[in-house]
Design a protein around this motif. Sequence first.
Motif, PDB file in Angstrom:
ATOM      1  N   THR A 171      40.175  37.465  33.342  1.00  0.00           N
ATOM      2  CA  THR A 171      41.057  38.341  34.116  1.00  0.00           C
ATOM      3  C   THR A 171      40.343  39.632  34.492  1.00  0.00           C
ATOM      4  N   GLU A 172      39.650  40.219  33.508  1.00  0.00           N
ATOM      5  CA  GLU A 172      39.010  41.507  33.771  1.00  0.00           C
ATOM      6  C   GLU A 172      37.917  41.375  34.809  1.00  0.00           C
ATOM      7  N   MET A 173      37.105  40.293  34.689  1.00  0.00           N
ATOM      8  CA  MET A 173      35.999  40.122  35.635  1.00  0.00           C
ATOM      9  C   MET A 173      36.528  39.912  37.039  1.00  0.00           C
ATOM     10  N   LEU A 174      37.604  39.137  37.162  1.00  0.00           N
ATOM     11  CA  LEU A 174      38.170  38.922  38.495  1.00  0.00           C
ATOM     12  C   LEU A 174      38.616  40.252  39.095  1.00  0.00           C
ATOM     13  N   GLU A 175      39.193  41.094  38.228  1.00  0.00           N
ATOM     14  CA  GLU A 175      39.665  42.373  38.741  1.00  0.00           C
ATOM     15  C   GLU A 175      38.494  43.281  39.123  1.00  0.00           C
TER      16      GLU A 175
END
Lengths: 308, 310
Positions: free
Chosen positions: A192-196
């Motif tokens: 999730t964090e990397m996508l953001e």
Amino acid sequence: MLRYVARRTLYMLLALFVIISVTFFISKALPGTPFADDKLTPQIRKQLYEKYGLDEPILVQYEKYMLNVAQGDLGNSFYFESRPVSQMILQRLPVSMFIGVQAVIFGLVIGMVLGIVAALRHNTLWDTLAVVVAVLGVSVPSFVLGPILQYWLGLKLGWFPIAFFESWIYSVLPSLALSVFVISTVARFIRTEMLEVMGQDYITLAKAKGLSGLAVILKHVLRNALIPLVTVMAPLTIYLITGSLVVEQIFAVPGIGEQFVQSIVVNDYSMILGTTIFFSVLFILALLIQDIMYGIIDPRIRISGAKE
Amino acid sequence: METRHRELDPRLFESVEIDAYEGERIAGPPVGFWKDSWVRLKKNRGALISLAVLVLVFIVAFVIGPLISTHSPYDQNMTQRYLGPTSDYWFGTDKFGRDMWTRVWAGARVSLYIGLLAALLDIFVGVVYGAVSGYLGGRVDDVMQRIIEILNGIPSLIIAILAMIVFNPGIITISIAIGLTGWTFMARIVRGRMIQLKDQEFALASRSLGASGFRVVWKHLIPNSLGLIVINLMFTIPSAIFAEAFLSFIGLGIQVPEASLGSLISDGAGELRFHPYLLWLPSIVFCLLMICFNLLGDGLRDALDPKMRK
């Protein structure tokens, strides 16, 4: 910053104080005493009570108990007579620590790889795999996974021994059973964090500067995506503690968790309460470290915390 | 090239009445928040299947399971121990010759009951606590939040274990243990939402029309937080189910001869080498419940709050 840390520490100490007080009054409310033996004459029982201070008013006992706990003295085991609880816990600690730390390492490595691949190959089979693992990780508890691993990798394939703890190879299955929750949590978080982060302007800038793909990922995306991982520290600690209770039981690992479950079975109250206090201290420390690290990383929390 | 010219004649045209309201016409029936969410949820296949499976498990555990079986979960029959799944005993029998089919569903009933109880507590304690704390604010909020902070500093599992030691283990004690701690997260979420909403115009309008605090919260703030509340409920339920199974697994939960999925899994793990079906059946039912609740929770979160979708 200092005020923030002091405030958090104060709350944690307060919570610890409440827990230890509760355990004391629970031990007083429990039926029976350690000396409820019919063979003892009233005379001897009175002497024993005097020796252990059980004849004193409850508030005096409470004060003594609190002072003892503050010095790390958790009393003696009822079952294994006259062995200090704190010593028994410390003796078992290394094995539990080893399995727990190894589970965290397994979880971090596998979870990060899975999360990174899922984010880079967003909406592909890899991504689906990571999402499935994340759901399974929170849905299949270690007390189901442990026996499954025992059955397939231990009994059917014969790769690993399924019980006891004699050498490193014995620790693989327990650590694996413990690590699945870590894997799923870490994978979901990183994904999730990397996508953001990958959608941010500074990533576009880094690419526009002409940095290679790998440098962008390692230096810019991953570094920023790792920060929020701090927030899972306290839940992970709880998970490792509770997981150790069942996993050590399943694999007959001589750790704290196994000892705790055994003490419940034989009603060794002082052991139960001592271990409870020990677990609470661990958890509260993890919570404190998490709060402080979060305060360092994200100054907004610190400031709003101070304003309250 | 010769340009063809044609006389313009008003008869060639049809005059159109300009209706100022036409542009504002609403083409379909109005779609409310819940309808909209339902449309989104229906697109999520995993969540829909989970919902169907949960309804099915519910029906089988409470109605069909006990009705169509002639066995009781407690009757021991020493001549019929360790029968694998047969036409008479669909899930086989355990080491005392007890029927596993009825025992597994009895365990599922315990899990569902615990999940329901945790949800109710979340609503009646968590939401109310959070609403009062967030709406009143000030000193009251301070005290209420400090209480939550101290409660959060104590691992809920430890509280559960202590409760089990003081009172007799059993379903009532488990309920108390979960009730003591399960609601704090919901309270925090609702409080945050109240603080966010209470100074917005619609709340102000209601207040200036003379609505009491209770009315503002109940009629305006709570309905506007319902999505958030439902999402949280869906994550409280599996964690409560897990807590009960965990306690039963280590021997502090449901006591024999009563059955819980946790205690059945614990017994099954001991018989792994020779009678693995004793482990598989309760494990499958338990994991099915957990997976379905989690998937449905994910689906509801995406449906009720599309902004949170990642």
